[in-house]
Design a protein around this motif. Structure first.
Motif, PDB file in Angstrom:
ATOM      1  N   GLN A   1      33.322 -60.095 -66.997  1.00 10.02           N
ATOM      2  CA  GLN A   1      32.034 -60.763 -66.788  1.00 10.02           C
ATOM      3  C   GLN A   1      30.908 -60.003 -67.482  1.00 10.02           C
ATOM      4  OE1 GLN A   1      32.129 -60.837 -62.494  1.00 10.02           O
ATOM      5  NE2 GLN A   1      32.650 -63.012 -62.424  1.00 10.02           N
ATOM      6  N   GLN A   2      30.924 -58.695 -67.355  1.00  7.17           N
ATOM      7  CA  GLN A   2      29.887 -57.875 -67.995  1.00  7.17           C
ATOM      8  C   GLN A   2      29.926 -58.027 -69.510  1.00  7.17           C
ATOM      9  OE1 GLN A   2      30.610 -53.914 -66.565  1.00  7.17           O
ATOM     10  NE2 GLN A   2      29.862 -54.347 -64.494  1.00  7.17           N
ATOM     11  N   LEU A   3      31.124 -58.070 -70.060  1.00  6.40           N
ATOM     12  CA  LEU A   3      31.248 -58.211 -71.505  1.00  6.40           C
ATOM     13  C   LEU A   3      30.703 -59.551 -71.980  1.00  6.40           C
ATOM     14  CD1 LEU A   3      32.316 -57.048 -74.190  1.00  6.40           C
ATOM     15  CD2 LEU A   3      34.475 -58.228 -73.718  1.00  6.40           C
ATOM     16  N   LEU A   4      31.066 -60.628 -71.292  1.00  4.81           N
ATOM     17  CA  LEU A   4      30.592 -61.943 -71.719  1.00  4.81           C
ATOM     18  C   LEU A   4      29.086 -62.102 -71.507  1.00  4.81           C
ATOM     19  CD1 LEU A   4      33.414 -64.477 -70.790  1.00  4.81           C
ATOM     20  CD2 LEU A   4      33.145 -63.015 -72.784  1.00  4.81           C
ATOM     21  N   ARG A   5      28.535 -61.400 -70.529  1.00  5.27           N
ATOM     22  CA  ARG A   5      27.080 -61.433 -70.355  1.00  5.27           C
ATOM     23  C   ARG A   5      26.385 -60.781 -71.542  1.00  5.27           C
ATOM     24  NH1 ARG A   5      27.926 -60.842 -64.582  1.00  5.27           N
ATOM     25  NH2 ARG A   5      27.936 -58.557 -64.767  1.00  5.27           N
ATOM     26  N   ARG A   6      27.007 -59.756 -72.108  1.00  9.30           N
ATOM     27  CA  ARG A   6      26.412 -59.074 -73.265  1.00  9.30           C
ATOM     28  C   ARG A   6      26.303 -59.987 -74.477  1.00  9.30           C
ATOM     29  NH1 ARG A   6      30.423 -54.073 -72.830  1.00  9.30           N
ATOM     30  NH2 ARG A   6      29.781 -53.311 -70.783  1.00  9.30           N
ATOM     31  N   ILE A   7      27.151 -60.990 -74.552  1.00 10.82           N
ATOM     32  CA  ILE A   7      27.081 -61.916 -75.684  1.00 10.82           C
ATOM     33  C   ILE A   7      26.497 -63.266 -75.265  1.00 10.82           C
ATOM     34  CG2 ILE A   7      28.937 -60.794 -76.961  1.00 10.82           C
ATOM     35  CD1 ILE A   7      30.881 -62.863 -76.003  1.00 10.82           C
ATOM     36  N   ASP A   8      25.835 -63.249 -74.093  1.00 12.80           N
ATOM     37  CA  ASP A   8      25.087 -64.418 -73.605  1.00 12.80           C
ATOM     38  C   ASP A   8      25.954 -65.667 -73.462  1.00 12.80           C
ATOM     39  OD1 ASP A   8      22.667 -63.007 -73.456  1.00 12.80           O
ATOM     40  OD2 ASP A   8      22.294 -63.323 -75.587  1.00 12.80           O
ATOM     41  N   ILE A   9      27.183 -65.489 -72.994  1.00 12.72           N
ATOM     42  CA  ILE A   9      28.059 -66.628 -72.735  1.00 12.72           C
ATOM     43  C   ILE A   9      27.944 -67.006 -71.263  1.00 12.72           C
ATOM     44  CG2 ILE A   9      30.436 -67.451 -72.712  1.00 12.72           C
ATOM     45  CD1 ILE A   9      29.318 -67.047 -75.514  1.00 12.72           C
ATOM     46  N   GLU A  10      27.609 -68.256 -70.992  1.00  9.34           N
ATOM     47  CA  GLU A  10      27.490 -68.750 -69.626  1.00  9.34           C
ATOM     48  C   GLU A  10      28.887 -68.937 -69.035  1.00  9.34           C
ATOM     49  OE1 GLU A  10      26.763 -69.689 -66.122  1.00  9.34           O
ATOM     50  OE2 GLU A  10      24.995 -69.303 -67.386  1.00  9.34           O
ATOM     51  N   THR A  11      29.173 -68.231 -67.942  1.00  8.52           N
ATOM     52  CA  THR A  11      30.532 -68.233 -67.400  1.00  8.52           C
ATOM     53  C   THR A  11      30.644 -68.897 -66.031  1.00  8.52           C
ATOM     54  OG1 THR A  11      30.189 -66.056 -66.361  1.00  8.52           O
ATOM     55  CG2 THR A  11      31.052 -66.099 -68.626  1.00  8.52           C
ATOM     56  N   SER A  12      29.569 -69.462 -65.527  1.00  7.43           N
ATOM     57  CA  SER A  12      29.602 -70.004 -64.170  1.00  7.43           C
ATOM     58  C   SER A  12      30.641 -71.116 -64.015  1.00  7.43           C
ATOM     59  CB  SER A  12      28.216 -70.536 -63.775  1.00  7.43           C
ATOM     60  OG  SER A  12      27.797 -71.535 -64.678  1.00  7.43           O
ATOM     61  N   GLY A  13      30.873 -71.870 -65.080  1.00 10.64           N
ATOM     62  CA  GLY A  13      31.841 -72.960 -64.986  1.00 10.64           C
ATOM     63  C   GLY A  13      33.180 -72.644 -65.612  1.00 10.64           C
ATOM     64  N   LEU A  14      33.405 -71.378 -65.929  1.00  7.79           N
ATOM     65  CA  LEU A  14      34.646 -71.009 -66.611  1.00  7.79           C
ATOM     66  C   LEU A  14      35.822 -71.049 -65.641  1.00  7.79           C
ATOM     67  CD1 LEU A  14      35.671 -70.114 -69.385  1.00  7.79           C
ATOM     68  CD2 LEU A  14      35.305 -67.741 -68.685  1.00  7.79           C
ATOM     69  N   ALA A  15      36.857 -71.799 -66.006  1.00  9.99           N
ATOM     70  CA  ALA A  15      38.029 -71.954 -65.149  1.00  9.99           C
ATOM     71  C   ALA A  15      38.874 -70.684 -65.152  1.00  9.99           C
ATOM     72  CB  ALA A  15      38.868 -73.139 -65.630  1.00  9.99           C
ATOM     73  N   SER A  16      39.798 -70.626 -64.194  1.00  7.09           N
ATOM     74  CA  SER A  16      40.666 -69.449 -64.088  1.00  7.09           C
ATOM     75  C   SER A  16      41.492 -69.257 -65.347  1.00  7.09           C
ATOM     76  CB  SER A  16      41.584 -69.580 -62.876  1.00  7.09           C
ATOM     77  OG  SER A  16      42.391 -70.749 -62.985  1.00  7.09           O
ATOM     78  N   THR A  17      41.879 -70.371 -65.997  1.00  7.11           N
ATOM     79  CA  THR A  17      42.644 -70.258 -67.236  1.00  7.11           C
ATOM     80  C   THR A  17      41.794 -69.620 -68.343  1.00  7.11           C
ATOM     81  OG1 THR A  17      42.010 -72.537 -67.762  1.00  7.11           O
ATOM     82  CG2 THR A  17      44.177 -72.191 -66.744  1.00  7.11           C
ATOM     83  N   GLY A  18      40.491 -69.874 -68.305  1.00  7.03           N
ATOM     84  CA  GLY A  18      39.594 -69.273 -69.278  1.00  7.03           C
ATOM     85  C   GLY A  18      39.496 -67.773 -69.105  1.00  7.03           C
ATOM     86  N   TRP A  19      39.360 -67.331 -67.861  1.00  5.73           N
ATOM     87  CA  TRP A  19      39.314 -65.893 -67.590  1.00  5.73           C
ATOM     88  C   TRP A  19      40.637 -65.236 -67.973  1.00  5.73           C
ATOM     89  CZ3 TRP A  19      35.012 -63.565 -67.281  1.00  5.73           C
ATOM     90  CH2 TRP A  19      33.895 -64.182 -66.694  1.00  5.73           C
ATOM     91  N   ALA A  20      41.734 -65.956 -67.736  1.00 10.36           N
ATOM     92  CA  ALA A  20      43.047 -65.415 -68.095  1.00 10.36           C
ATOM     93  C   ALA A  20      43.144 -65.216 -69.610  1.00 10.36           C
ATOM     94  CB  ALA A  20      44.151 -66.347 -67.609  1.00 10.36           C
ATOM     95  N   ALA A  21      42.557 -66.147 -70.365  1.00  8.25           N
ATOM     96  CA  ALA A  21      42.577 -66.024 -71.827  1.00  8.25           C
ATOM     97  C   ALA A  21      41.768 -64.816 -72.285  1.00  8.25           C
ATOM     98  CB  ALA A  21      42.034 -67.303 -72.457  1.00  8.25           C
ATOM     99  N   VAL A  22      40.608 -64.614 -71.679  1.00  7.34           N
ATOM    100  CA  VAL A  22      39.775 -63.458 -72.038  1.00  7.34           C
ATOM    101  C   VAL A  22      40.503 -62.170 -71.691  1.00  7.34           C
ATOM    102  CG1 VAL A  22      37.591 -62.279 -71.605  1.00  7.34           C
ATOM    103  CG2 VAL A  22      37.645 -64.781 -71.771  1.00  7.34           C
ATOM    104  N   ASP A  23      41.148 -62.145 -70.533  1.00  9.21           N
ATOM    105  CA  ASP A  23      41.913 -60.965 -70.128  1.00  9.21           C
ATOM    106  C   ASP A  23      43.048 -60.689 -71.109  1.00  9.21           C
ATOM    107  OD1 ASP A  23      42.785 -58.861 -68.352  1.00  9.21           O
ATOM    108  OD2 ASP A  23      44.370 -60.205 -67.651  1.00  9.21           O
ATOM    109  N   GLU A  24      43.720 -61.744 -71.535  1.00  5.67           N
ATOM    110  CA  GLU A  24      44.821 -61.609 -72.505  1.00  5.67           C
ATOM    111  C   GLU A  24      44.313 -61.055 -73.833  1.00  5.67           C
ATOM    112  OE1 GLU A  24      47.737 -64.684 -74.935  1.00  5.67           O
ATOM    113  OE2 GLU A  24      47.167 -65.176 -72.873  1.00  5.67           O
TER     114      GLU A  24
END
Length: 242
Positions: free
Chosen positions: A14-37
């Motif tokens: 979350q901190q990383l995506l905030r640094r690039i101004d990406i809105e994550t409030s609606g990001l699905a669990s699959t999206g977070w899994a992709a970022v983690d991967e």
């Protein structure tokens, strides 16, 4: 929120995506899994790793950069756009973008890779490209990629377009030597180190008989040759106008 991700890991992402101004409030669990991967390097030895998303990110990056050039630099010819795009998607550029956002803070790597200081630039470049692929997969569009990368592309484009050699010193040196009927420059490049990511892994000597001899270093063969050509161009500046 993806239940599979520990809270501490989720906060890192979350901190990383905030640094690039990406809105994550609606990001699905699959999206977070992709970022983690994307931010899990193969050296970590886990069930997931960044390789597939890095492969996807390579294609996404080139397409997004092409769209950027079409929208912001329509005055450039196809050849000029191709040359500029090469700068906008280079490993060096990716590493710089990754460093600017602190991507290493969220990158999971193995102890061996983490202890190799010379490889950090390569790790950042790979992770940045994988993150680009993850954002495309998570949001299903190029919009977040453009939102994140456009400011960096603008800065790089200004620098390249203001450079009289347009970032391609080898081509500029060859054009100058041919215009003077001096033949082609001769490049001799040797690998001096086996360390992946070593900024002086390759050494290049360029010669133009009767005119100049110069050298350059780089993390890749291409970079070393470009740096040698740049040094040669600097050395012949007084003669370039003659």
């Amino acid at each position: 929120m993806p239940k599979a991700l520990p809270q501490q890991r989720l906060q890192q992402l979350q901190q990383l995506l905030r640094r690039i101004d990406i809105e994550t409030s609606g990001l699905a669990s699959t999206g977070w899994a992709a970022v983690d991967e994307a931010l899990t390097h193969t050296s970590a030895g886990l069930a997931i790793n960044h390789e597939q998303l890095e492969f996807l990110g390579d294609a996404v990056l080139r397409l997004a950069a092409s769209e950027y050039l079409e929208q912001h630099h329509p005055e450039l010819s196809v050849g000029e756009r191709s040359a500029l795009r090469a700068q906008l998607v280079s490993d060096r550029w990716l590493a710089e973008v990754g460093e600017a956002i602190g991507i290493s803070d969220a990158l999971r790597i193995g102890p061996t890779a983490g202890g190799d200081a010379t490889a950090l630039s390569t790790l950042r470049a790979e992770a940045t490209e994988a993150l680009i692929g993850a954002l495309y997969r998570a949001f299903g569009s190029l919009a977040p990629v453009h939102q994140w990368l456009t400011p960096s592309w603008e800065r790089t484009s200004r620098a390249v377009l203001s450079d009289p050699h347009r970032g391609n010193c080898k081509s500029a040196l060859q054009e100058w030597s041919q215009a003077k009927a001096l033949g082609l420059p001769t490049y001799r490049t040797k690998e001096r180190s086996k360390r992946h990511g070593d900024p002086q892994r390759f050494h290049c000597h360029v010669g133009l008989e009767g005119w100049i001899s110069a050298e350059g270093w780089g993390g890749s063969r291409r970079e070393a040759e470009q740096q040698a050509a740049r040094a040669a161009l600097e050395a012949i500046k007084p003669a370039q106008g003659s």
